[in-house]
Motif scaffolding. Structure first.
Motif, PDB file in Angstrom:
ATOM      1  N   MET A   1       0.816  -1.191   0.000  1.00 43.57           N
ATOM      2  CA  MET A   1       0.000   0.000   0.000  1.00 43.57           C
ATOM      3  C   MET A   1       0.862   1.257   0.000  1.00 43.57           C
ATOM      4  SD  MET A   1      -3.200  -1.016   2.400  1.00 43.57           S
ATOM      5  CE  MET A   1      -4.010   0.508   2.094  1.00 43.57           C
ATOM      6  N   LYS A   2       2.028   1.166   0.594  1.00 42.71           N
ATOM      7  CA  LYS A   2       2.902   2.336   0.615  1.00 42.71           C
ATOM      8  C   LYS A   2       3.300   2.727  -0.811  1.00 42.71           C
ATOM      9  CE  LYS A   2       6.262   4.279   3.630  1.00 42.71           C
ATOM     10  NZ  LYS A   2       5.545   4.965   4.655  1.00 42.71           N
ATOM     11  N   TRP A   3       3.347   1.766  -1.688  1.00 40.15           N
ATOM     12  CA  TRP A   3       3.666   2.024  -3.087  1.00 40.15           C
ATOM     13  C   TRP A   3       2.573   2.897  -3.730  1.00 40.15           C
ATOM     14  CZ3 TRP A   3       7.398  -0.745  -6.268  1.00 40.15           C
ATOM     15  CH2 TRP A   3       7.308  -0.429  -7.615  1.00 40.15           C
ATOM     16  N   ASP A   4       1.312   2.583  -3.418  1.00 41.57           N
ATOM     17  CA  ASP A   4       0.186   3.299  -4.017  1.00 41.57           C
ATOM     18  C   ASP A   4      -0.098   4.644  -3.363  1.00 41.57           C
ATOM     19  OD1 ASP A   4      -0.294   1.255  -5.863  1.00 41.57           O
ATOM     20  OD2 ASP A   4      -1.479   0.142  -4.406  1.00 41.57           O
ATOM     21  N   PHE A   5       0.210   4.753  -2.080  1.00 40.71           N
ATOM     22  CA  PHE A   5      -0.083   5.979  -1.342  1.00 40.71           C
ATOM     23  C   PHE A   5       1.224   6.543  -0.793  1.00 40.71           C
ATOM     24  CE2 PHE A   5      -3.771   3.173  -0.783  1.00 40.71           C
ATOM     25  CZ  PHE A   5      -4.721   3.926  -1.446  1.00 40.71           C
ATOM     26  N   GLU A   6       1.700   7.624  -1.398  1.00 35.59           N
ATOM     27  CA  GLU A   6       2.958   8.209  -0.958  1.00 35.59           C
ATOM     28  C   GLU A   6       2.853   8.731   0.473  1.00 35.59           C
ATOM     29  OE1 GLU A   6       4.361  11.034  -3.781  1.00 35.59           O
ATOM     30  OE2 GLU A   6       4.320   9.594  -5.416  1.00 35.59           O
ATOM     31  N   PRO A   9      -2.489   6.375   3.740  1.00 30.34           N
ATOM     32  CA  PRO A   9      -3.595   5.906   2.905  1.00 30.34           C
ATOM     33  C   PRO A   9      -4.902   6.582   3.327  1.00 30.34           C
ATOM     34  CG  PRO A   9      -2.994   4.247   4.503  1.00 30.34           C
ATOM     35  CD  PRO A   9      -1.979   5.332   4.617  1.00 30.34           C
ATOM     36  N   PRO A  10      -5.851   6.677   2.422  1.00 31.00           N
ATOM     37  CA  PRO A  10      -7.098   7.400   2.705  1.00 31.00           C
ATOM     38  C   PRO A  10      -8.118   6.568   3.495  1.00 31.00           C
ATOM     39  CG  PRO A  10      -7.106   6.624   0.455  1.00 31.00           C
ATOM     40  CD  PRO A  10      -5.760   6.258   1.038  1.00 31.00           C
ATOM     41  N   PHE A  11      -7.711   6.073   4.674  1.00 32.47           N
ATOM     42  CA  PHE A  11      -8.644   5.330   5.508  1.00 32.47           C
ATOM     43  C   PHE A  11      -9.590   6.261   6.251  1.00 32.47           C
ATOM     44  CE2 PHE A  11      -5.040   2.083   5.865  1.00 32.47           C
ATOM     45  CZ  PHE A  11      -5.501   1.370   4.776  1.00 32.47           C
ATOM     46  N   PHE A  12      -9.145   7.491   6.431  1.00 34.22           N
ATOM     47  CA  PHE A  12      -9.953   8.485   7.124  1.00 34.22           C
ATOM     48  C   PHE A  12     -10.093   9.708   6.234  1.00 34.22           C
ATOM     49  CE2 PHE A  12      -7.551   6.136  10.342  1.00 34.22           C
ATOM     50  CZ  PHE A  12      -8.599   5.619  11.099  1.00 34.22           C
ATOM     51  N   ILE A  13     -11.295  10.284   6.218  1.00 32.82           N
ATOM     52  CA  ILE A  13     -11.539  11.512   5.480  1.00 32.82           C
ATOM     53  C   ILE A  13     -12.128  12.503   6.474  1.00 32.82           C
ATOM     54  CG2 ILE A  13     -12.817  12.622   3.618  1.00 32.82           C
ATOM     55  CD1 ILE A  13     -12.784   9.906   2.166  1.00 32.82           C
ATOM     56  N   ASP A  14     -11.389  13.541   6.770  1.00 32.41           N
ATOM     57  CA  ASP A  14     -11.792  14.546   7.754  1.00 32.41           C
ATOM     58  C   ASP A  14     -12.149  13.911   9.097  1.00 32.41           C
ATOM     59  OD1 ASP A  14     -11.424  16.591   5.886  1.00 32.41           O
ATOM     60  OD2 ASP A  14     -13.478  16.411   5.151  1.00 32.41           O
ATOM     61  N   GLY A  15     -11.392  12.918   9.515  1.00 29.89           N
ATOM     62  CA  GLY A  15     -11.609  12.275  10.809  1.00 29.89           C
ATOM     63  C   GLY A  15     -12.633  11.156  10.796  1.00 29.89           C
ATOM     64  N   SER A  16     -13.390  11.028   9.705  1.00 26.71           N
ATOM     65  CA  SER A  16     -14.386   9.959   9.592  1.00 26.71           C
ATOM     66  C   SER A  16     -13.785   8.781   8.832  1.00 26.71           C
ATOM     67  CB  SER A  16     -15.624  10.449   8.837  1.00 26.71           C
ATOM     68  OG  SER A  16     -16.265  11.463   9.556  1.00 26.71           O
ATOM     69  N   LEU A  17     -14.282   7.614   9.118  1.00 22.75           N
ATOM     70  CA  LEU A  17     -13.813   6.409   8.458  1.00 22.75           C
ATOM     71  C   LEU A  17     -14.308   6.390   7.012  1.00 22.75           C
ATOM     72  CD1 LEU A  17     -12.229   3.902   9.308  1.00 22.75           C
ATOM     73  CD2 LEU A  17     -14.364   2.803   9.840  1.00 22.75           C
ATOM     74  N   LEU A  20     -12.864   2.799   2.064  1.00 22.11           N
ATOM     75  CA  LEU A  20     -11.641   2.005   1.997  1.00 22.11           C
ATOM     76  C   LEU A  20     -11.210   1.565   3.394  1.00 22.11           C
ATOM     77  CD1 LEU A  20      -9.299   0.818   0.359  1.00 22.11           C
ATOM     78  CD2 LEU A  20      -8.125   3.011   0.647  1.00 22.11           C
ATOM     79  N   GLY A  21     -11.338   2.442   4.361  1.00 25.04           N
ATOM     80  CA  GLY A  21     -11.006   2.099   5.735  1.00 25.04           C
ATOM     81  C   GLY A  21     -11.857   0.968   6.271  1.00 25.04           C
ATOM     82  N   ILE A  22     -13.133   0.971   5.943  1.00 25.74           N
ATOM     83  CA  ILE A  22     -14.039  -0.097   6.384  1.00 25.74           C
ATOM     84  C   ILE A  22     -13.657  -1.425   5.737  1.00 25.74           C
ATOM     85  CG2 ILE A  22     -16.431  -0.914   6.305  1.00 25.74           C
ATOM     86  CD1 ILE A  22     -17.245   2.086   6.509  1.00 25.74           C
ATOM     87  N   VAL A  23     -13.406  -1.401   4.450  1.00 27.69           N
ATOM     88  CA  VAL A  23     -13.057  -2.622   3.719  1.00 27.69           C
ATOM     89  C   VAL A  23     -11.738  -3.197   4.224  1.00 27.69           C
ATOM     90  CG1 VAL A  23     -12.438  -3.553   1.461  1.00 27.69           C
ATOM     91  CG2 VAL A  23     -14.381  -2.007   1.671  1.00 27.69           C
ATOM     92  N   VAL A  24     -10.722  -2.369   4.328  1.00 25.75           N
ATOM     93  CA  VAL A  24      -9.407  -2.839   4.766  1.00 25.75           C
ATOM     94  C   VAL A  24      -9.468  -3.336   6.202  1.00 25.75           C
ATOM     95  CG1 VAL A  24      -7.047  -2.096   5.278  1.00 25.75           C
ATOM     96  CG2 VAL A  24      -8.111  -1.458   3.122  1.00 25.75           C
ATOM     97  N   SER A  25     -10.173  -2.629   7.063  1.00 21.95           N
ATOM     98  CA  SER A  25     -10.222  -3.022   8.473  1.00 21.95           C
ATOM     99  C   SER A  25     -10.931  -4.351   8.682  1.00 21.95           C
ATOM    100  CB  SER A  25     -10.887  -1.938   9.313  1.00 21.95           C
ATOM    101  OG  SER A  25     -12.260  -1.819   8.991  1.00 21.95           O
ATOM    102  N   SER A  26     -11.890  -4.684   7.825  1.00 27.88           N
ATOM    103  CA  SER A  26     -12.604  -5.950   8.003  1.00 27.88           C
ATOM    104  C   SER A  26     -11.679  -7.149   7.847  1.00 27.88           C
ATOM    105  CB  SER A  26     -13.776  -6.049   7.023  1.00 27.88           C
ATOM    106  OG  SER A  26     -13.317  -6.107   5.693  1.00 27.88           O
ATOM    107  N   TYR A  27     -10.595  -6.971   7.134  1.00 29.47           N
ATOM    108  CA  TYR A  27      -9.611  -8.045   6.985  1.00 29.47           C
ATOM    109  C   TYR A  27      -8.363  -7.802   7.827  1.00 29.47           C
ATOM    110  CZ  TYR A  27     -12.444  -9.590   3.107  1.00 29.47           C
ATOM    111  OH  TYR A  27     -13.487 -10.046   2.356  1.00 29.47           O
ATOM    112  N   ALA A  28      -7.816  -6.629   7.722  1.00 29.15           N
ATOM    113  CA  ALA A  28      -6.527  -6.352   8.349  1.00 29.15           C
ATOM    114  C   ALA A  28      -6.584  -6.308   9.870  1.00 29.15           C
ATOM    115  CB  ALA A  28      -5.970  -5.031   7.819  1.00 29.15           C
ATOM    116  N   CYS A  29      -7.674  -5.851  10.438  1.00 32.53           N
ATOM    117  CA  CYS A  29      -7.745  -5.704  11.895  1.00 32.53           C
ATOM    118  C   CYS A  29      -7.928  -7.033  12.616  1.00 32.53           C
ATOM    119  CB  CYS A  29      -8.854  -4.730  12.277  1.00 32.53           C
ATOM    120  SG  CYS A  29      -8.457  -3.027  11.822  1.00 32.53           S
TER     121      CYS A  29
END
Length: 82
Positions: A1-6, A9-17, A20-29
């Protein structure tokens, strides 16, 4: 992911989830349960950026509310593996 996001990553937008954050967290967390049930899946020392992002995701109130209890998830994964 570091390759795609310098930057972060956009898991949060203005402090809200974000979606992408929801999708990634369902597996990664749940990596700790996978690690316990299946053996090593990811090694924190080799993936520090990923684990930093996962730590941030797991700190979000919505994610904390919705993640299944660790022991129940491990039991379910071991059951599925058998």
């Amino acid at each position: 992911m570091k390759w795609d996001f310098e930057e972060d990553p956009p898991f949060f937008i203005d402090g809200s989830l974000s979606f992408l954050g929801i999708v990634v967290s369902s597996y990664a967390c749940t990596y700790e349960a996978f690690h316990e049930a299946v053996t090593t899946v990811l090694i924190p020392e080799k993936n520090p950026a990923f684990f930093s992002w996962v730590h941030d995701l797991k700190g979000h109130p919505l994610i904390r509310e919705t993640l299944p209890p660790h022991d129940k998830l491990v039991a379910r994964l071991k059951h599925l593996q058998a």
